[in-house]
Design an enzyme around this catalytic site. Structure first.
Site, short mmCIF file in Angstrom:
data_model
loop_
_atom_site.label_atom_id
_atom_site.label_comp_id
_atom_site.label_asym_id
_atom_site.label_seq_id
_atom_site.Cartn_x
_atom_site.Cartn_y
_atom_site.Cartn_z
N GLU A 51 0.83 -1.20 0.00
CA GLU A 51 0.00 0.00 0.00
C GLU A 51 0.86 1.26 0.00
OE1 GLU A 51 -3.05 0.33 -0.59
OE2 GLU A 51 -3.66 -1.76 -0.49
N TYR A 134 -6.08 6.67 4.41
CA TYR A 134 -6.27 5.59 3.46
C TYR A 134 -5.47 4.35 3.84
CZ TYR A 134 -5.63 2.55 -0.45
OH TYR A 134 -5.56 1.41 -1.21
N ASP A 152 -9.73 4.63 -2.39
CA ASP A 152 -8.65 5.17 -3.24
C ASP A 152 -9.29 5.75 -4.50
OD1 ASP A 152 -9.37 3.00 -4.78
OD2 ASP A 152 -7.35 2.16 -4.93
#
Length: 365
Positions: A51, A134, A152
């Site tokens: 990520e 996020y 996202d």
């Protein structure tokens, strides 16, 4: 924003998860739906690493670099024990170099925990260095199946079309979050997040969405209105300002180049690069530029390179010189073969410009 009936909201997750079970992308950091069904659990370290690497970087670019990271540092303890310089060097070329510093700091923080494991809640994850809204949600959902929306760019686009969200700016973000909260399932949260990402990377692509291949066409308000291809609305991009600077490529008799470690804060923080001037809106004169040169030498202009950062465009005039003695005014000078040095992209461009001109400029001594 179009309101979906509760019975429609309840059908989104099952329909999408059925599609994901058959169409999930095979990605090196992902535990696919078939493996999940067999009880294979994702490794939080691999989820987190992927990520962070995927922020502002494409899957195609990240895939080989991700495997190299794993080969060197297979777990969070190994990454925490690595020298920061090694991590920065391995990150070279991926851009947004604060991510690499935060990556190392976060690994160190996790390794220092009593159990040396990633925490499982969004709040605890958010407390780690470099973990924002996020990333915290993505790791919680994908690694630990916490029922929290993960939003996202792909998820934003799918959600904006499903609910026909035609707002912009802060209102758009707020509406997308509310819609994601409304449709997010309690079970298989991580699979649902990755299914939305795959849908956005596939049928629900930015331009000319392939609605015929989408499992959610029956619930899509934008498709019903004929506006799927128009959403989400894109704000007009402002013209990037331009900055100019000079870089100095000094080579010794063996072909090694003079490099310096950039300050830890700011752009390219902590990375190796060519010495140079500050980057400013106005181009320095030749005399002003050469006053910043790292050594007294016969400097010649090798050419110029351009690079685009997030907020501005940069032009670097590359000055070239050769020396028989390693003398420089930099206290922290590092002499390395440019081919061996792990440099950020803009510095690799500058070095390539210098080495390309070196033979021509210094053929006759």
């Amino acid at each position: 924003m179009a309101a979906l009936h509760n019975d429609q909201l309840g059908k989104i997750a099952p329909a999408l998860l059925d599609w994901y079970d058959e169409n999930a992308r095979a990605l090196p950091w992902r535990v696919g739906p078939a493996e999940r069904a067999r009880g294979v659990a994702p490794d939080p370290y691999r989820v987190w690493l992927s990520e962070v690497m995927l922020q502002q970087t494409t899957v195609a670019t990240v895939t080989p670099r991700y495997q190299r990271f794993l080969d060197r540092w297979p777990d969070v303890a190994a990454l925490a024990a690595a020298p920061l310089d090694d991590v920065l060097g391995e990150w070279a070329g991926l851009g947004y170099y604060a991510r690499a510093r935060n990556l190392h700091a976060c690994a160190s923080a996790v390794a220092a925990r009593a159990d040396a494991q990633f925490p499982e809640t969004v709040a605890e994850l958010r407390a780690l260095p470099g973990v924002g809204e996020y990333t915290g949600a993505a790791v919680a959902a994908i690694a630990f199946d916490v029922a929290t929306p993960v939003v996202d760019g792909n998820v934003e686009r799918v959600t904006a079309r499903l609910f026909a969200i035609d707002a912009a700016g802060g209102a758009f973000k707020k509406a997308v979050r509310a819609a994601a909260d409304a449709m997010w399932p309690d079970a298989r949260s991580g699979d649902f997040a990755q299914a939305l990402m795959d849908l956005g990377a596939g049928p629900c692509r930015p331009r000319t969405p392939n609605c015929g291949a989408c499992p959610l066409t029956d619930f899509c308000a934008a498709r019903a209105r004929g506006t799927a291809g128009e959403l989400p609305h894109k704000a007009a991009k402002a013209k990037k300002p331009e900055r100019v600077g000079a870089a100095f490529a000094l080579f010794d008799a063996s072909g090694r180049g003079l490099l310096e470690r950039r300050p830890s804060d700011g752009l390219l923080g902590g990375m190796l690069g060519l010495p140079g001037t500050a980057w400013s809106e106005g181009a320095p004169s030749v005399d002003e530029a050469l006053a910043s040169a790292p050594a007294r030498a016969e400097w010649r202009l090798a050419g110029a390179v351009s690079h685009v950062f997030t907020h501005f465009r940069l032009r670097l005039d590359v000055h070239l010189a050769s020396t028989s003695a390693r003398t420089a005014t930099l206290a922290d000078a590092i002499w390395l073969d440019p081919e061996e040095a792990r440099l950020p992209t803009v510095m690799r461009k500058a070095v390539a410009c210098a080495t390309g001109a070196r033979d021509d400029l210094f053929a006759v001594r």
